[in-house]
Motif scaffolding. Structure first.
Motif, PDB file in Angstrom:
ATOM      1  N   THR A   1     -43.305  -9.302  -0.284  1.00 13.98           N
ATOM      2  CA  THR A   1     -42.504  -9.231   0.938  1.00 13.98           C
ATOM      3  C   THR A   1     -41.860  -7.863   1.084  1.00 13.98           C
TER       4      THR A   1
ATOM      5  N   GLN B   1     -30.852 -25.134  -2.066  1.00 15.03           N
ATOM      6  CA  GLN B   1     -31.044 -24.489  -0.775  1.00 15.03           C
ATOM      7  C   GLN B   1     -30.117 -23.292  -0.681  1.00 15.03           C
TER       8      GLN B   1
ATOM      9  N   GLY C   1     -30.362 -21.665   3.912  1.00 14.23           N
ATOM     10  CA  GLY C   1     -31.215 -22.563   4.675  1.00 14.23           C
ATOM     11  C   GLY C   1     -32.649 -22.638   4.205  1.00 14.23           C
ATOM     12  N   ARG C   2     -32.957 -22.039   3.041  1.00  9.22           N
ATOM     13  CA  ARG C   2     -34.334 -22.030   2.550  1.00  9.22           C
ATOM     14  C   ARG C   2     -34.414 -22.764   1.212  1.00  9.22           C
ATOM     15  N   ASP C   3     -35.538 -23.479   1.009  1.00 14.51           N
ATOM     16  CA  ASP C   3     -35.763 -24.190  -0.241  1.00 14.51           C
ATOM     17  C   ASP C   3     -36.055 -23.210  -1.360  1.00 14.51           C
ATOM     18  N   ALA C   4     -35.467 -23.472  -2.529  1.00 14.12           N
ATOM     19  CA  ALA C   4     -35.621 -22.539  -3.645  1.00 14.12           C
ATOM     20  C   ALA C   4     -35.660 -23.284  -4.970  1.00 14.12           C
TER      21      ALA C   4
ATOM     22  N   ASP D   1     -37.096 -18.190  -3.624  1.00 13.69           N
ATOM     23  CA  ASP D   1     -37.635 -18.807  -2.422  1.00 13.69           C
ATOM     24  C   ASP D   1     -38.958 -19.497  -2.734  1.00 13.69           C
TER      25      ASP D   1
ATOM     26  N   LYS E   1     -41.333 -20.508  -0.915  1.00 16.95           N
ATOM     27  CA  LYS E   1     -42.486 -20.088  -0.128  1.00 16.95           C
ATOM     28  C   LYS E   1     -42.924 -18.664  -0.448  1.00 16.95           C
ATOM     29  N   SER E   2     -41.970 -17.730  -0.455  1.00 19.58           N
ATOM     30  CA  SER E   2     -42.325 -16.314  -0.570  1.00 19.58           C
ATOM     31  C   SER E   2     -42.209 -15.763  -1.982  1.00 19.58           C
TER      32      SER E   2
ATOM     33  N   LEU F   1     -33.406 -15.184  -3.839  1.00 21.81           N
ATOM     34  CA  LEU F   1     -32.413 -15.323  -2.783  1.00 21.81           C
ATOM     35  C   LEU F   1     -30.987 -15.299  -3.310  1.00 21.81           C
TER      36      LEU F   1
ATOM     37  N   GLU G   1     -27.609 -15.449   5.078  1.00 16.03           N
ATOM     38  CA  GLU G   1     -28.609 -15.506   6.147  1.00 16.03           C
ATOM     39  C   GLU G   1     -29.760 -14.608   5.740  1.00 16.03           C
TER      40      GLU G   1
ATOM     41  N   ASP H   1     -33.982 -13.456   7.100  1.00 14.09           N
ATOM     42  CA  ASP H   1     -35.087 -13.572   8.056  1.00 14.09           C
ATOM     43  C   ASP H   1     -36.196 -12.657   7.570  1.00 14.09           C
TER      44      ASP H   1
END
Length: 425
Positions: free
Chosen positions: A71, A224, A227-230, A252, A254-255, A259, A279, A281
């Protein structure tokens, strides 16, 4: 919550896959001492809506996920607070310089100089906004109630701007690399002084460097963050004598991007270092974030001028012999006048100071009163086979300076430092 496998390092990687060998480089804590010495740390109040139910993953697989993360585009807000157990550094660094503190109208240098401003992250609570679009475009802003300090990297240009004093700092990438650790800045997503990571990813990379027999690594459930699953990766020392209890990295799912980063002391209590996104993005940031033109009337300091000012200033190295050499840390065992005692979490750097001189005496008049108060608040007198000296302590990194001019420093207890000094005598 999904169950997760755990694993402990055993001096090598598990399995023979090249990806596993590559990932195994990411787990040893020696660099943590350098991170803390460079003064950062974080404790955000992050919202949590419960533990997400994620597929089972092993510690080794999660390490590989972090290593494989590519990323390069993101923006977000990071909450930072620091509790190293030291007096507030507000204005202290500037007081070492002739003419007073660093934001006093230029007497002690530009208030926009990154070398000065990043020391703010050593204490207190801060809110950062960050943005990155590949290796050549990054922005970091430190937000205050009524002002903002921004550091912007765009191509070969580096700008910093302090809205409170209306002062700016400008450098080319070559100058920034010489004076502020260009490579370290790129790795951490922004051009900041070397050894000052300010994001969970940069902090995690300092810890996740190599596997060895001194480290335990497990996956301890899910969370979390922003707001993202970790997943939660927990790294702990197996050795005694370290001031570090554990390091937890929320990754994270997904990525693979870290976080949140939390470092707990072995002595207990709240986190010493805890950095996290509130936050985040992963979309491409707006290009306008990486452009900067000084407002009309702004006082601009060029990097070459700032470098000359730094050389003229009376810094910490003049107050504590060997303080500059101590920045070499345990991470550079080949450095001149430096050797490493022990390994892993209990590693201690032994540094012979130039001229082999100890601390200046209180009666010498060479130490400003504010600096002397700071040193006295940290120091404990100790004696042993090595002779006598002073231990300067924080909740994480401790340093013993002997009266004959040697420095022993590491993320270890006072007793461990005294033992190392005695063994070296």
């Amino acid at each position: 919550m999904a169950p997760n496998d755990s694993a402990e390092t055993n001096g090598g990687t598990r399995g023979t896959a090249a990806g596993r060998r590559k990932a195994a480089r990411y787990i040893v804590p020696v660099a943590v001492a350098g991170v803390a010495a460079a003064t950062i740390g974080l404790v955000p109040a992050l919202a949590s809506s419960g533990d997400p139910d994620l597929p089972k993953i092993s510690a080794q697989e999660l390490i590989e996920k972090i290593a494989a993360s590519d990323t390069e585009q993101l923006s977000g807000t990071v909450k930072i607070s620091t509790d190293l157990g030291i007096p507030s550094l507000g204005g202290l660094a500037g007081s070492f310089a002739p003419g007073g503190a660093g934001g006093d109208g230029g007497k002690g240098g530009s208030s926009a100089d990154p070398q000065e401003r990043m020391t703010e992250l050593a204490s207190g609570t801060h809110t950062l906004r960050i943005a990155a679009d590949g290796p050549d475009k990054q922005r970091l802003s430190i937000l205050d109630n009524t002002s903002e300090y921004s550091l912007i990297h765009n191509g070969d240009q580096v700008w910093a701007y302090d809205s409170k004093s209306d002062q700016a700092y400008h450098a080319t990438e070559k100058q920034a690399g010489e004076d502020a650790g260009r490579d370290a800045g790129k790795k951490s997503g922004h051009p900041v002084p070397e050894g000052v990571p300010t994001t969970p990813k940069a902090l995690a990379e300092e810890v996740l460097k190599a596997a060895g027999p001194t480290t335990s690594v497990t996956v301890d459930g899910t969370a979390q963050v922003a707001g993202r699953d970790a997943y939660k990766l927990v790294v702990k020392p197996k050795q005694s004598g370290s001031t570090i209890g554990s390091v937890t990295v929320a990754v994270d799912a997904k990525s693979g991007v870290p976080l949140k980063f939390t470092l707990l002391p072995a002595a207990g209590g709240k986190a010493v270092v805890d950095a996290g996104f509130t936050e985040v993005d992963f979309a491409k940031p707006d290009a306008s974030l990486f452009t900067f033109t000084p407002p009309k009337g702004t006082e601009v300091t060029e990097a070459d001028d700032a470098k000359a000012q730094h050389k003229a200033d009376k810094g910490l190295g003049d107050l504590i012999p060997g303080a500059d050499a101590a920045q070499l840390g345990a991470g550079e065992p080949g450095a001149k006048n430096t050797k490493v005692i022990g390994e892993g979490w209990s590693a201690i750097a032994e540094i012979t100071t130039p001229g082999a001189t100890g601390l200046p005496s209180k009666a010498s008049g060479d130490v400003p009163a504010e600096a002397q108060q700071f040193l006295d608040a940290l120091g404990d007198k100790v004696t042993g086979k090595f002779g006598s000296g002073t231990v300067f302590k924080t909740r994480l990194v401790n340093a013993l300076m002997t009266d004959d001019g040697k420095v022993y420093v590491g993320a270890v207890t006072k007793d461990a430092l005294v033992k190392a000094a005695n063994s070296a005598s």
